[in-house]
Design a protein around this motif. Sequence first.
Motif, short mmCIF file in Angstrom:
data_model
loop_
_atom_site.label_atom_id
_atom_site.label_comp_id
_atom_site.label_asym_id
_atom_site.label_seq_id
_atom_site.Cartn_x
_atom_site.Cartn_y
_atom_site.Cartn_z
N UNK A 153 0.86 -1.18 0.00
CA UNK A 153 0.00 0.00 0.00
C UNK A 153 0.89 1.24 0.00
N UNK A 154 0.41 2.32 -0.61
CA UNK A 154 1.17 3.56 -0.71
C UNK A 154 0.46 4.64 0.09
N UNK A 155 1.20 5.27 0.99
CA UNK A 155 0.64 6.31 1.85
C UNK A 155 1.47 7.58 1.69
N UNK A 156 0.82 8.71 1.44
CA UNK A 156 1.54 9.97 1.28
C UNK A 156 2.14 10.40 2.62
N UNK A 157 3.28 11.09 2.55
CA UNK A 157 3.94 11.61 3.74
C UNK A 157 3.67 13.10 3.86
N UNK A 158 3.16 13.52 5.01
CA UNK A 158 2.90 14.93 5.26
C UNK A 158 4.15 15.54 5.90
N UNK A 159 5.20 15.69 5.08
CA UNK A 159 6.46 16.27 5.54
C UNK A 159 7.01 17.16 4.44
N UNK A 160 7.54 18.33 4.79
CA UNK A 160 8.09 19.20 3.75
C UNK A 160 9.25 18.57 2.99
N UNK A 161 10.01 17.69 3.67
CA UNK A 161 11.16 17.06 3.02
C UNK A 161 10.78 15.89 2.13
N UNK A 162 9.48 15.53 2.13
CA UNK A 162 9.06 14.39 1.29
C UNK A 162 9.16 14.73 -0.20
N UNK A 163 9.07 16.01 -0.54
CA UNK A 163 9.26 16.40 -1.93
C UNK A 163 10.74 16.30 -2.27
N UNK A 164 11.09 15.37 -3.14
CA UNK A 164 12.50 15.09 -3.45
C UNK A 164 12.75 15.32 -4.93
N UNK A 165 12.71 16.56 -5.32
CA UNK A 165 12.93 16.89 -6.72
C UNK A 165 14.42 16.74 -7.06
N UNK A 166 14.68 16.11 -8.18
CA UNK A 166 16.05 15.89 -8.63
C UNK A 166 16.52 17.04 -9.52
#
Length: 299
Positions: free
Chosen positions: A257-270
């Motif tokens: 199962x996939x669960x979104x993370x409510x953290x600012x650092x979860x956005x990991x743009x390359x």
Amino acid sequence: MRYDLVDLRLFVAIAEEKNLTRGAARVQLATSSASHRLHLLEEALGAPLFERRARGVILTRAGEALLRHARQVFAQIEQMHADLAPYAEGVRGHVALWANTHATHTFLPDDLAGFLRQHPQVSVALEEHTSPEIVLAVARGEIDLGVVAERIEGADVELIPYRADRLVLVTPAAHPLSTRTVTRFADVLDFPFVMLHAGSAIHTFTTNAAAALGRHLDVRIQVRSFEAVCRMVGAGVGVGLVPQSAVPSNGLREPPAIVALDEPWAQRDLQVCVRKRSALSGFPAALVDSLLHAPRDES
């Protein structure tokens, strides 16, 4: 210290054969010559490398240390030969590219394959490193370019957007968190984790994120790929953090199962990292253009 690669090859052969005569034969030396070389090597190093036994030899502590280093030396020599071989075969270009774990395991395989198909005369040396290591190597001019997910303050480099992605939590289908649409990182720290191997960028990042909350991760198992993380999680071993792009869309017997993370650092743009894009020329410039214009999967 005076010794050469022949001495080191002889030493490794004797260590692996556990016998002077067989080791000498493996490197095509007479036993008497091998014995003399080994004696001179031990004199040069100032320590005995083997204990002589009735049925052969065994390594001393000094010998064990030398064996580790000798194997690393020969591995580096093989890598040197691999790096130089394209030039001997007529390859006219070479690009040194470092990337973090995320990029190496998700977008780069397809994007580099497309670039190499278009430029058969070019070779690319891809190595996996953490984002801070990559930024510093680019800033020092040690490599042509990198792909990173973090900015290093004070580093004199240029970062160019490459791919957008997010870290997500993957859980077994029957896990208590699997019914959530979103969760905070602090809420998952009581559960065992499936992690990528120690030393990978995401392993370091995740353990640091837990440490920032004053917690330690309960790591059940470490694996070598994001797909393996998802397989282990789907089988019920634990939970994991992976880039959303790395979750297989099919092919898993037990999909997590996939669960979104409510953290600012979860956005990991390359981002593609270069010293100065306007100063790039030749094949490094072509590779940057190819990465930035590679086909995107909009599904």
